[in-house]
Structures are given as structure tokens and as C-alpha cells.
Design a protein around this motif. Structure first.
Motif, PDB file in Angstrom:
ATOM      1  N   GLN A 132      16.002  -7.132  29.579  1.00  0.00           N
ATOM      2  CA  GLN A 132      17.306  -7.318  28.946  1.00  0.00           C
ATOM      3  C   GLN A 132      18.352  -7.602  30.011  1.00  0.00           C
ATOM      4  O   GLN A 132      18.361  -6.973  31.067  1.00  0.00           O
ATOM      5  N   SER A 137      16.781 -11.273  25.182  1.00  0.00           N
ATOM      6  CA  SER A 137      15.707 -10.639  25.940  1.00  0.00           C
ATOM      7  C   SER A 137      14.654 -11.659  26.351  1.00  0.00           C
ATOM      8  O   SER A 137      14.413 -12.651  25.654  1.00  0.00           O
ATOM      9  N   ILE A 143       3.381  -5.401  27.640  1.00  0.00           N
ATOM     10  CA  ILE A 143       4.555  -6.224  27.385  1.00  0.00           C
ATOM     11  C   ILE A 143       5.753  -5.600  28.094  1.00  0.00           C
ATOM     12  O   ILE A 143       6.027  -4.407  27.963  1.00  0.00           O
ATOM     13  N   ARG A 177      11.096 -15.992  25.107  1.00  0.00           N
ATOM     14  CA  ARG A 177      12.538 -15.720  24.974  1.00  0.00           C
ATOM     15  C   ARG A 177      12.828 -15.390  23.518  1.00  0.00           C
ATOM     16  O   ARG A 177      12.433 -16.107  22.602  1.00  0.00           O
ATOM     17  N   SER A 178      13.514 -14.262  23.297  1.00  0.00           N
ATOM     18  CA  SER A 178      13.926 -13.896  21.950  1.00  0.00           C
ATOM     19  C   SER A 178      15.325 -13.314  22.033  1.00  0.00           C
ATOM     20  O   SER A 178      15.515 -12.207  22.570  1.00  0.00           O
ATOM     21  N   LYS A 203      12.102  -2.606  29.972  1.00  0.00           N
ATOM     22  CA  LYS A 203      11.406  -1.668  29.098  1.00  0.00           C
ATOM     23  C   LYS A 203       9.953  -2.112  28.967  1.00  0.00           C
ATOM     24  O   LYS A 203       9.667  -3.305  28.942  1.00  0.00           O
ATOM     25  N   ARG A 204       9.052  -1.147  28.867  1.00  0.00           N
ATOM     26  CA  ARG A 204       7.632  -1.484  28.847  1.00  0.00           C
ATOM     27  C   ARG A 204       6.988  -1.000  27.555  1.00  0.00           C
ATOM     28  O   ARG A 204       7.211   0.139  27.118  1.00  0.00           O
ATOM     29  N   TYR A 205       6.195  -1.879  26.950  1.00  0.00           N
ATOM     30  CA  TYR A 205       5.436  -1.556  25.753  1.00  0.00           C
ATOM     31  C   TYR A 205       3.989  -1.977  26.004  1.00  0.00           C
ATOM     32  O   TYR A 205       3.593  -3.112  25.692  1.00  0.00           O
ATOM     33  N   GLU A 255       4.511 -11.009  29.066  1.00  0.00           N
ATOM     34  CA  GLU A 255       3.232 -10.477  28.594  1.00  0.00           C
ATOM     35  C   GLU A 255       2.186 -10.636  29.693  1.00  0.00           C
ATOM     36  O   GLU A 255       1.886 -11.746  30.129  1.00  0.00           O
ATOM     37  N   PHE A 297      10.639 -11.580  27.230  1.00  0.00           N
ATOM     38  CA  PHE A 297       9.440 -10.758  27.169  1.00  0.00           C
ATOM     39  C   PHE A 297       8.393 -11.334  28.110  1.00  0.00           C
ATOM     40  O   PHE A 297       8.124 -12.539  28.102  1.00  0.00           O
ATOM     41  N   SER A 333      12.860 -17.745  19.189  1.00  0.00           N
ATOM     42  CA  SER A 333      11.607 -17.253  19.753  1.00  0.00           C
ATOM     43  C   SER A 333      10.796 -18.424  20.264  1.00  0.00           C
ATOM     44  O   SER A 333      10.409 -19.290  19.510  1.00  0.00           O
ATOM     45  N   GLU A 381       9.896  -5.976  28.451  1.00  0.00           N
ATOM     46  CA  GLU A 381      11.104  -6.588  27.908  1.00  0.00           C
ATOM     47  C   GLU A 381      12.197  -6.514  28.953  1.00  0.00           C
ATOM     48  O   GLU A 381      12.552  -5.439  29.434  1.00  0.00           O
TER      49      GLU A 381
END
Length: 596
Positions: free
Chosen positions: A571, A533, A567, A529-530, A562-564, A537, A535, A506, A569
Motif C-alpha cells: 500500500q 494497492s 501474497i 494492481r488493484s 501486508k502479507r497473506y 504473488e 499485490f 484489476s 500487499e
């Protein structure tokens, strides 16, 4: 009183020293020895003539004061030229000549940077300028796995950069490893453009480019244009020889253009000879492929004089473009092809689209296009779409209007088998509403000889799933006028920042502040980076965010987004190498150059 006079006499000298490296008083390069000292100071953030060249000589000005011969500095028995940079300054050659640049990766197999200047960054508000220099007898030979070359400047990463009045004579040979599946880009001035805006004005390029094996995106000026770019009044006479390349995109000026651009007043005299290449190819006298339907572009007053000889199984070949795409933001006008096009049989699975102007046309309206080059298609055993203006019209546009456009070249389909669609203006179309021909005509002869198979031959255009309309129509003519895009308007259409991604579990990377203020709701972008993936922000939960990812030569990278909330993501991001993330939201349209 005497002390005051002495002080006043010394004051101009103090000011002179303080301004050394400014536009009015540039740092001079007067010998090969000076050039080496300049390069070392840039590369090591050292002193050059008493001035510290920090951050790649950021914002400073340099001027060449003599012709330089590099034969004692680099050569087959000496070693390779070591590039300058990363560089962040301005360079004026003052119309001097630099001779005998030499680079062969067999001498330094761990090095892959066959360029005079390495990567250029511009983090200032001004445009960096590289101008008024001539390169004579430059030589590049690459035989190992390589990402290609940009001879004068490797690439532009951030900001605005202008290259003008540069003359280059370059002989380049690339023999990629046969196992190499990744593509590479090559250009006499630059490998690719990633910055806010890159301009190529009044440059002259001559020489030969020989390529074999590996994927290829090559142009006489630039391999791949990813960021907004302008080509104005350039002259190119580079002869391309390609053998066994994979999916090559090759053009006299540019291999691939993915961005907004202008292209006005350019001339290409160089030929393209292509043999036994694999996969589908895009070959054009000016540009190999310009597949970006939504990008803004002006293409006007350009001419190709170079001949194209094509002996490969599948591809789109055009006197100006292999493939050009554009919507209502596109102007394509007043361009001419004088070069001949010859397409020969290679296999029993041929598929070719051949046009005097474009192999594949995907532009809704074009004006004042002229083809004077003869087209010969010999022995093809598969699908053949051949036209004096365009071989094939893709369905990205609902209709096509040709205004005041003429084919004067003769078209010959000689032998072979398979389906033939041939016409004086447009060989055939996909399912579109109509083709409208306004004061457009074919003055060339069309011949089909000794062919076995179905033949659709039309004098003007074949529109199997639509309607062909002739004559004027005031409404269509009015709607076909396109908005203008000037080089100055593209300068600020996007900007870039460079960040380093670490492959740790991370790691957070803060992007540069250059994103601030472009959109009120999105003032900051942060990357993390994790694992596998990435991310992204955003500083707020902005709606309608679009993310695109491409590699440095313009290949689209398929990612799952993908959206949160605020945020994102991503992939499927590459674990190694450099790539570009494009974020679009409202008026925000920014490129972030990241590397693992």
C-alpha cells in the motif's frame, strides 16, 4: 562439376550475408545518413542494410566507420537530436568522433529525452558493450520540468552493460522550474543504472554542468547507481555550478550510489561550486552520497584533484565523499584528496560536516587514506564538525579504525559562532565504542580564529562518547581486513525485468522468466494492481521476504506491506511514473522495474 564449383564460390558470400550484424562482421555506420537510417530502423524495428532490427536490434553489433558532424542534423535553428532506442545492441565507435550533438527542450517541450541512446535493455546472457567513441562539443539545455538526462545512454534497465573507452565533452544547463519539488538525476554517460550490472571503464569526461532549482542527483559519469556498478580507471574533469538546488547529492563521478559497487583507479579534476541551495546536501569529489550500509563495495586507488566551494546552510562535504556508509563487506583504501575545500556562511542555521576524505564517515575500518587539501570553514553560525579525514562519524558503526591514514592539509575555522568540533583526523563522533588510530597522523596545522562559541579542538580525533585508542592491535588489525568484491562477482548478484502496470481496477502482469531458478522455493513473481494497492504473488510461501521500493533516482518510497500467505500487499505505491520493486528472500535479490 561446374555447378558444384559455382556453389562453393557462392557459399562464403552466403555465410557473409547470414552473419551481418555479428561481432566478427558488424553492421557499419559510414555517414550521417547511415546514422539516421540506423536510428530509424532501431526505433521502428525496420531494415538497416538488409537486416531487420527487431526488438531494438537485440544482440546485434554496430560499428562506426567515420567521424560524424551532427551540425546539419540538430541545432538551435534546426531542432533537437532524436535519440536512438530503446536499444538492445552493441556499439563500437572504432575511435571515431561525433561532433555537435544538440538538445534544447524549448524546441520540443513535450520531449524529455536528451540522450544519444535512449533506454538500454539487455535480455541476453552476454554483456552489451558500448565503446571507443568520442563526443565533441555536445550541448544540452533543459528549462522545463524534467527528470534529468543521461547523455550517452539514458539508462540501463536490464542485464549487463559495459561502457568503456568513451570520451565526452558536454556542456549542460538545467534550469528546473522553481515549483518543482521532485528530484532529477544527471550524468554525462548515464542518468542511472538499474540493470544486473553496469561497468564504466577507461572513460574520459570533460565539460561544465550548470544546475539551478529543483532536487538534484548529479555526477560526471552517472547521476544515481541503483543496480550493481563498477567504476574503473575513469578520468573526469567536469566543473559543476549549482544555484538554489534542493537537497542536492553531487559527486565528480556519481551523485548517489545505492548498490553494490567497485571504484578503483579513478581520477576527478573537476571543481564543484555550490551556492544558496536548500535543505541538506551531500557533496564529494568522487561521490555525493553512498548511504547503503549493507551494500558490498571496494573503493581503492582513487584520487580527487578538484576544489569544492560550498555556500549553503546544511550539508556534508568531503574531498572524496559527502557521505559514505559500509559494513564488514566494505573496503575503503589507498585513496587521496588533493583538492581544497572551502565552506562559507549562508544563513544563521548552518549545520556542516566537513572532511578531507568524507564529510560523514560510516565505515568501520579504512586504510591508507591521505588528505593533502586545505580546509577553510568561514563564518558558520551553527554546528561545525571538521576533520582532516572525516568531519563526523555516524553511529551506524560501533567503532572506527583508521590504519596508516594521514592528513597533510591545513584546517582553518575562521570567525562565526556556534559549536565547533575540529580535529586533524576526525572532527567528532556520535555514540560509538571507540576510535582506533593505527599509524595514522595529522601533519597539518589547525587554526580557530575570531570564533564566538564552544570549541572542541583536538590534534587527532574527538570522541565525546567513546574511547580513542592509539597504536597497533593485532586482533583489530586482523578483523579489519575486508572481503573482496570483483566486478565479475557483482555481475550476477541481481537481475531485472521490466513490466507495465495498468491503472485499471484489476490488472495482472506476469514478470519475465528471468526470475526462474534463482531460489528453488521462489520460481515466479506476479504483480497485480488493484486500486491503490500492488499485490505481489510469489510462487510459494517463502519465509523472510523483504520488499523495498524506490523511484528511478533512488528515493526510498515508504510503503505499508501486508502479507497473506504467498501474497504481499503493498500500500502506498505511486499511481504514476516508473519505480523499482526489490524483493529479497534467501539468496533471491531481484529488481523489478515497473511503470504506471
Amino acid at each position: 562439376m561446374r555447378n558444384l564449383i559455382a556453389f562453393l564460390l557462392l557459399l562464403p558470400l552466403a555465410l557473409f550475408a547470414a552473419e551481418l550484424g555479428s561481432k566478427e562482421n558488424p553492421l557499419t555506420i559510414e555517414s550521417v545518413g547511415d546514422l539516421v537510417k540506423f536510428r530509424n530502423a532501431v526505433n521502428d524495428s525496420g531494415l538497416y542494410k538488409g537486416v531487420k532490427l527487431a526488438n531494438g536490434a537485440e544482440g546485434l553489433f554496430f560499428k562506426l566507420e567515420a567521424d560524424l558532424d551532427l551540425k546539419e542534423l540538430c541545432g538551435a535553428s534546426i531542432g533537437n537530436w532524436e535519440p536512438i532506442g530503446p536499444f538492445e545492441g552493441n556499439f563500437d565507435g572504432a575511435n571515431h568522433k561525433i561532433s555537435n550533438f544538440y538538445y534544447d527542450d524549448a524546441l520540443t517541450p513535450l520531449s524529455r529525452d536528451a540522450s544519444f541512446f535512449r533506454t538500454v535493455f539487455n535480455n541476453t546472457k552476454d554483456t552489451l558493450v558500448f565503446e571507443n567513441v568520442e563526443f565533441e562539443n555536445a550541448y544540452i539545455h533543459l528549462s522545463k520540468s524534467s527528470s534529468g538526462f543521461g547523455f550517452f545512454i539514458s539508462q540501463v534497465i536490464t542485464g549487463n552493460v559495459l561502457v568503456r573507452n568513451v570520451k565526452i565533452e558536454l556542456h549542460a544547463i538545467m534550469e528546473a522550474e522553481t515549483s518543482a519539488n521532485t528530484g532529477y538525476s544527471a550524468g554525462a554517460i548515464m542518468v542511472n543504472t538499474l540493470g544486473s550490472w553496469t561497468g564504466f571503464y577507461n572513460n574520459e569526461i570533460t565539460g561544465t554542468f550548470e544546475f539551478s532549482n529543483g532536487g538534484l542527483y548529479a555526477g560526471g559519469i552517472v547521476g544515481t547507481a541503483v543496480g550493481p556498478t563498477s567504476f574503473e580507471d575513469n578520468t573526469v574533469n567536469v566543473n559543476f555550478i549549482l544555484k538554489k538546488s534542493k537537497n542536492p547529492n553531487v559527486g565528480g563521478l556519481a551523485g548517489t550510489i545505492l548498490s553494490d559497487y567497485t571504484m578503483t583507479g579513478n581520477k576527478n579534476y573537476g571543481s564543484i561550486k555550490m551556492d544558496a541551495c536548500e535543505g541538506y546536501s551531500f557533496i564529494g569529489g568522487l561521490v555525493g552520497a553512498n548511504p547503503s550500509l549493507v551494500s558490498k563495495k571496494i573503493v581503492s586507488d582513487n584520487t580527487n584533484y578538484g576544489d569544492i566551494t560550498y555556500s549553503s546552510a546544511q550539508g556534508a562535504v568531503g574531498g572524496l565523499y559527502g557521505y559514505i556508509s559500509g559494513n564488514s563487506n566494505t573496503t575503503f583504501e589507498k585513496c587521496t584528496n588533493e583538492g581544497g575545500i572551502t565552506v562559507n556562511k549562508l544563513s544563521d542555521k548552518d549545520l556542516v560536516q566537513v572532511g578531507g576524505i568524507a564529510g560523514i564517515l560510516e565505515v568501520s575500518a579504512v586504510t591508507d587514506l591521505v588528505n593533502n587539501g586545505n580546509i577553510t570553514v568561514s563564518g558558520i553560525t551553527g554546528e561545525q564538525d571538521v576533520g582532516g579525514i572525516a568531519g563526523y562519524v555516524r553511529p551506524g558503526v560501533s567503532s572506527v579504525t583508521l590504519i596508516n591514514s594521514t592528513n597533510n592539509g591545513n584546517i582553518l575555522v575562521d570567525g562565526g559562532s556556534g559549536n565547533v568540533n575540529v580535529a586533524g583526523l576526525i572532527g567528532t563522533t556520535a555514540e560509538i565504542s571507540y576510535v582506533r588510530l593505527v599509524e595514522s597522523e595529522n601533519a597539518g596545522e589547525i587554526s580557530v580564529e575570531k570564533h564566538e562559541g564552544p570549541i572542541v579542538q583536538q590534534k587527532l580525533a574527538a570522541v565525546p562518547n567513546g574511547t580513542m585508542l592509539l597504536g597497533k592491535d593485532d586482533e583489530i588489525l586482523e578483523n579489519s581486513s575486508q572481503p573482496q568484491v570483483s566486478s565479475s562477482s557483482t555481475n550476477n548478484s541481481s537481475s531485472s525485468s521490466s513490466s507495465d502496470l495498468q491503472s485499471s481496477s484489476s490488472k495482472t502482469i506476469q514478470s519475465s522468466s528471468s526470475t526462474t531458478g534463482i531460489v528453488a522455493n521462489v520460481s515466479r513473481v506476479k504483480f497485480t494492481r488493484s486500486g491503490k494497492s500492488l499485490f505481489v504473488e510469489l510462487s510459494s510461501n517463502s519465509k523472510n521476504v523483504e520488499v523495498q521500493v524506490v523511484d528511478v533516482i533512488g528515493h526510498k518510497i515508504s510503503v505499508d506491506v501486508k502479507r497473506y500467505g504467498n501474497i504481499l500487499e503493498l500500500q502506498g505505491i505511486p499511481q504514476n511514473g516508473m519505480f523499482i520493486v526489490r524483493i529479497k528472500s534467501g539468496s533471491l535479490d531481484k529488481l523489478f522495474v515497473l511503470r504506471n
